[in-house]
Design a protein around this motif. Structure first.
Motif, PDB file in Angstrom:
ATOM      1  N   VAL A 234      -3.075 -25.117 -30.573  1.00  7.16           N
ATOM      2  CA  VAL A 234      -2.305 -25.956 -31.493  1.00  7.16           C
ATOM      3  C   VAL A 234      -1.312 -25.104 -32.280  1.00  7.16           C
ATOM      4  O   VAL A 234      -0.156 -25.510 -32.509  1.00  7.16           O
ATOM      5  CB  VAL A 234      -3.248 -26.726 -32.431  1.00  7.16           C
ATOM      6  N   LEU A 257      -9.042 -29.353 -25.635  1.00  5.08           N
ATOM      7  CA  LEU A 257      -9.077 -30.497 -26.549  1.00  5.08           C
ATOM      8  C   LEU A 257      -9.865 -31.668 -25.988  1.00  5.08           C
ATOM      9  O   LEU A 257      -9.953 -32.718 -26.637  1.00  5.08           O
ATOM     10  CB  LEU A 257      -7.645 -30.942 -26.874  1.00  5.08           C
ATOM     11  N   VAL A 265      -6.927 -32.864 -34.922  1.00  7.23           N
ATOM     12  CA  VAL A 265      -5.735 -32.024 -34.763  1.00  7.23           C
ATOM     13  C   VAL A 265      -4.702 -32.396 -35.817  1.00  7.23           C
ATOM     14  O   VAL A 265      -4.066 -31.526 -36.427  1.00  7.23           O
ATOM     15  CB  VAL A 265      -5.162 -32.160 -33.344  1.00  7.23           C
TER      16      VAL A 265
END
Length: 313
Positions: A234, A257, A265
């Motif tokens: 990320v 993820l 997130v």
């Protein structure tokens, strides 16, 4: 194009105290006959590729309290992490350190690589994104003894919106101001989901990556901590957003993820937006004149992504 880049005013090899230069040469067991000073990054310290009389080459970074009182401690933290990384991880090997209490120098193997293009090119971003995924897998379980846990490393960042909400600046983004309390709660909730057993780099930007053909190297590890495996992916994509790339294709279907609620997130990104906004309004640290402008520029692009992901009107 972003309005500012990760840059500062760096020391040169020639400007280092003689004792520091001699200490680096002791680590290398050979006099240094040539040094090519490098730019990029925010440290006011030295970053240089050096060549020794015996033909050896190395990369040296050094900083002292006269340049910035906090920076030597940052180098010391990096030395602890770099020394503990297992062989085979795509990180330049730490060959040794010099530390006289005021000046710290780290000596690494030199990587014959270059930083990715600025702004990110899609092919290079895909290459690095895949390498980050493998990096996180290879650093799980965390190989560094007793690093900071994510809750300690991220608490201040994830609570910055609460600081802003207590005394909102007059120049907050209008959408941000309208949703300030919601953003504060959202960002704080990220502290419930960042735990894990992966060594997280946490500062993955284009200037902390080197490309050597199809091989990707990762440098500058002082902010590393033990946390969730998805954080570095990320962080990389957040940097791509700063350079104008659409982030979502790089996260859709991301293997790290899988099973992670997308809202987690979003909460983490909200925390980073709050951190950039709160820190960006502070005075510049000694020797780092462009840091605050860079943080505010990152705030703008990260906040726009958070707004898109929340869907709040």
């Amino acid at each position: 194009m972003p309005p500012v880049t990760a840059s500062g005013v760096r020391a040169t090899w020639e400007s280092l105290p003689a004792a520091v230069r001699a200490g680096v040469e002791d680590v290398l067991s050979s006099p240094i006959v040539a040094a090519v000073n490098q730019s990029g990054g925010f440290s006011p310290g030295l970053a240089a590729r050096v060549r020794c009389a015996d033909g050896g080459r190395a990369f040296v970074k050094a900083v002292g309290t006269p340049l910035n009182p906090e920076s030597p401690g940052i180098h010391r933290r990096e030395a602890v992490v770099a020394a503990a990384l297992p062989a085979g991880v795509p990180v330049p090997r730490l060959r040794g350190c010099y530390d006289d209490g005021d000046w710290v120098a780290l000596v690494f193997d030199e990587v014959d690589g270059r930083m990715p293009h600025d702004p990110w090119r899609p092919d290079e971003l895909r290459l690095v994104a895949a390498a980050v995924t493998e990096l996180s897998r290879s650093l799980t379980p965390c190989p560094v003894p007793s690093p900071r846990p994510a809750l300690d490393a991220l608490r201040e960042q994830m609570l910055c919106y609460r600081t802003l909400a207590a005394d909102p600046p007059a120049d907050l983004d209008p959408w941000e101001r309208r949703h300030l309390d919601r953003l504060a709660d959202l960002a704080a909730s990220a502290l419930d989901v960042v735990d894990g057993d992966t060594l997280v780099h946490f500062d993955l930007r284009a200037d902390n990556v080197l490309l050597d053909g199809s091989r990707v190297w990762f440098v500058d590890w002082p902010w590393a901590f033990r946390g969730a495996a998805w954080i570095d992916s990320v962080m990389l994509v957040k940097n791509a957003v700063f350079h104008g790339r659409d982030p979502e294709p790089y996260l859709d279907g991301h293997p790290l993820l899988a099973g992670v609620d997308p809202w987690y997130v979003t909460a983490f990104l909200a925390g980073m937006a709050g951190f950039f906004r709160e820190y960006g309004r502070r005075p510049a640290p000694p020797g780092l004149p462009t840091l605050r402008a860079f943080q505010l520029a990152q705030h703008a692009t990260t906040l726009a992504w958070v707004r898109r992901r929340t869907g709040w009107a």
